[in-house]
Design an enzyme around this catalytic site. Structure first.
Site, short mmCIF file in Angstrom:
data_model
loop_
_atom_site.label_atom_id
_atom_site.label_comp_id
_atom_site.label_asym_id
_atom_site.label_seq_id
_atom_site.Cartn_x
_atom_site.Cartn_y
_atom_site.Cartn_z
N HIS A 77 0.84 -1.20 0.00
CA HIS A 77 0.00 0.00 0.00
C HIS A 77 0.87 1.25 0.00
O HIS A 77 1.97 1.26 0.56
CB HIS A 77 -1.00 0.00 1.16
N ASP A 79 -0.14 4.32 1.11
CA ASP A 79 -0.45 5.28 2.17
C ASP A 79 0.29 4.96 3.46
O ASP A 79 0.67 3.81 3.72
CB ASP A 79 -1.97 5.31 2.44
N ASP A 110 6.36 0.30 7.26
CA ASP A 110 4.96 0.03 6.92
C ASP A 110 4.49 1.03 5.85
O ASP A 110 4.01 2.07 6.19
CB ASP A 110 4.11 0.13 8.18
N GLU A 144 -4.98 1.56 2.63
CA GLU A 144 -4.97 0.38 3.51
C GLU A 144 -5.11 0.77 4.97
O GLU A 144 -5.76 0.10 5.76
CB GLU A 144 -3.67 -0.42 3.30
N GLU A 145 -4.49 1.90 5.30
CA GLU A 145 -4.47 2.31 6.71
C GLU A 145 -5.82 2.84 7.21
O GLU A 145 -5.99 3.08 8.40
CB GLU A 145 -3.38 3.37 6.94
N GLU A 172 2.13 -7.68 3.26
CA GLU A 172 3.00 -7.26 4.36
C GLU A 172 2.84 -8.08 5.64
O GLU A 172 1.74 -8.55 5.96
CB GLU A 172 2.70 -5.80 4.71
N HIS A 370 3.92 2.34 12.74
CA HIS A 370 3.03 3.39 13.29
C HIS A 370 3.66 4.13 14.47
O HIS A 370 2.95 4.86 15.18
CB HIS A 370 1.66 2.82 13.73
#
Ligand code: ZN
Length: 417
Positions: A77, A79, A110, A144-145, A172, A370
């Site tokens: 992804h 984002d 990520d 995705e997030e 992932e 994150h």
């Protein structure tokens, strides 16, 4: 910086990291531009789909020698999650490189790293003149997030996706802190978010009336929390591999009441639930329904998220998984596939009946997904590309008779995959 100034692999990764594709309201244009440029350099066709406005899905394709065979999808992804810049040692979208090779940036773990590892592996293989039997698609998806509702969910359900004829997907996981281990997942838990509301008669705070909203909500909270306590016990006593294999429940919001001496008309409690794959989801749902009935009159519930149960990917006997696992093992790396504690885009692929494995081929790295100061060392990034090169070659050639390192010639069962 000096040492890596002329390292194209590092510079391309940094260029991608510098694009602030951060929530909310992402403009994906610069990601698309960057990826188009990569495809052009590689001489590979690229298609940009838009299943929702301003939510591009980029697919770069390396055609195999037998393009009719089911293909391989390498997905990532574009984002990334927001940052608290004041807690960062270096600005999160500058992709600063320290003297000892750490790149600091949101997305280093990520998962822009993985997206670039996919691309660089293909680039190296192409440059080396490697031949692959199956077509490899490298996809870059949005959102995705924030739950993928306008990202992978639409893409995986589309006719365009079907036409790619995918037989196996890689997505992932997360970096592993050990020097010789990878996290791999073949399934995910099911997300459910529920709000239970309990209605009672208002009255004076000095009475001992029955059927109050307070009594009902206490019953509900107790039921959810008791279930939670049971799960906590299990994780302490059983030999399970992490949170992915138990059901977690968390009380996340409480609402209601007007004043401290007034019995409330309504009180509500919200719970974030992640159901483990082995749990009977229908029975779990019935159990909650029963609790609400037992709590008394005027108890209702509403699901804010009610994801469907997605079957785990079969790994036993799956030739793609076998090829992946053998490759990793040959490199002296341990990879035990387990259940992902969170959610990833692989669930939408699994929902289409396509086996998917989550693997981020990065080790020796603190897990900072994150987190503040998300970073990745260049050495590990490059080792990730080394590993991915071998993985791509192995999975894209599943079905070909080949000689392994020990000198014997096992036949990888091709059949109709
Ligand atoms: Zn991610």
């Amino acid at each position: 910086m000096s040492k890596w100034e002329n390292d194209d692999e590092v510079q391309r990764f940094r260029e991608y990291l510098k694009i602030p594709s951060v929530h909310p309201d992402i403009d994906y244009d610069d990601c698309v531009k960057f990826l188009r440029k990569q495809a052009e350099e590689l001489g590979l066709p690229v298609v940009v789909y838009e299943f929702a406005p301003r939510k591009p899905v980029v697919v770069i394709t390396w055609q195999g020698l037998e393009p009719d065979l089911p293909s391989i999808l390498l997905n990532s992804h574009m984002d990334v999650v927001p940052v608290h810049e004041e807690h960062w040692t270096y600005p999160p979208f500058a992709a600063h490189v320290t003297e000892d090779g750490w790149i600091y940036a949101r997305g280093t773990q990520d998962m822009k790293s993985v997206g670039m590892i996919h691309l660089e592996a293909v680039r190296r293989l192409k440059q080396a003149g490697a031949k692959i039997k199956r077509t490899v698609h490298i996809s870059y998806v949005p959102d995705e997030e924030i739950g993928s509702q306008e990202g992978m969910k639409l893409f995986a359900a589309s006719e365009e996706f079907k036409r790619l004829n995918i037989g196996f997907e890689l997505d992932e996981s997360g970096p592993h802190h050990k020097p010789d281990e990878f996290f791999a997942f073949h399934g995910e838990r099911t997300s459910r978010q529920i709000k239970v509301t309990c209605v009672g008669d208002p009255g004076h705070g000095s009475f001992l009336s029955s059927g109050t909203a307070g009594e009902k909500i206490a019953y509900i909270i107790d039921k959810f929390m008791s279930y939670r306590a049971e799960q906590t016990k299990q994780i302490k006593s059983r030999t399970i591999r992490g949170f992915g294999e138990i059901t977690t429940i968390n009380l996340t919001q409480l609402e209601g009441g007007v004043q401290i001496n007034v019995l409330p008309k309504s009180l509500s409690a919200s719970f974030d639930i992640r159901i483990a794959p082995h749990v009977d989801h229908d029975k779990f749902e019935e159990m909650i329904d029963t609790w609400c009935k037992e709590a008394g009159k005027g108890v209702t519930y509403e699901y804010f998220v009610k994801n469907p149960q997605v079957p785990n990917s079969q790994i036993e006997g799956n030739p793609f998984y076998t090829a992946l696992a053998d490759t990793v093992k040959d490199l002296g790396i341990t990879m035990k596939s387990s259940i992902c504690p969170g959610a990833t885009d692989a669930r939408f692929v699994r929902l289409q009946g396509i086996p998917a494995i989550n693997i981020t081929p990065i080790r020796n790295t603190p897990l900072l997904i994150h987190n503040h100061d998300e970073r990745l060392n260049i050495e590990e990034y490059k080792r990730g590309i080394d590993v991915m090169e071998k993985i791509v070659l192995a999975v894209a050639n599943v079905g070909i008779r080949h000689t392994n390192h020990k000198g014997d010639s096992p036949m990888r069962e091709s059949a109709k995959l």
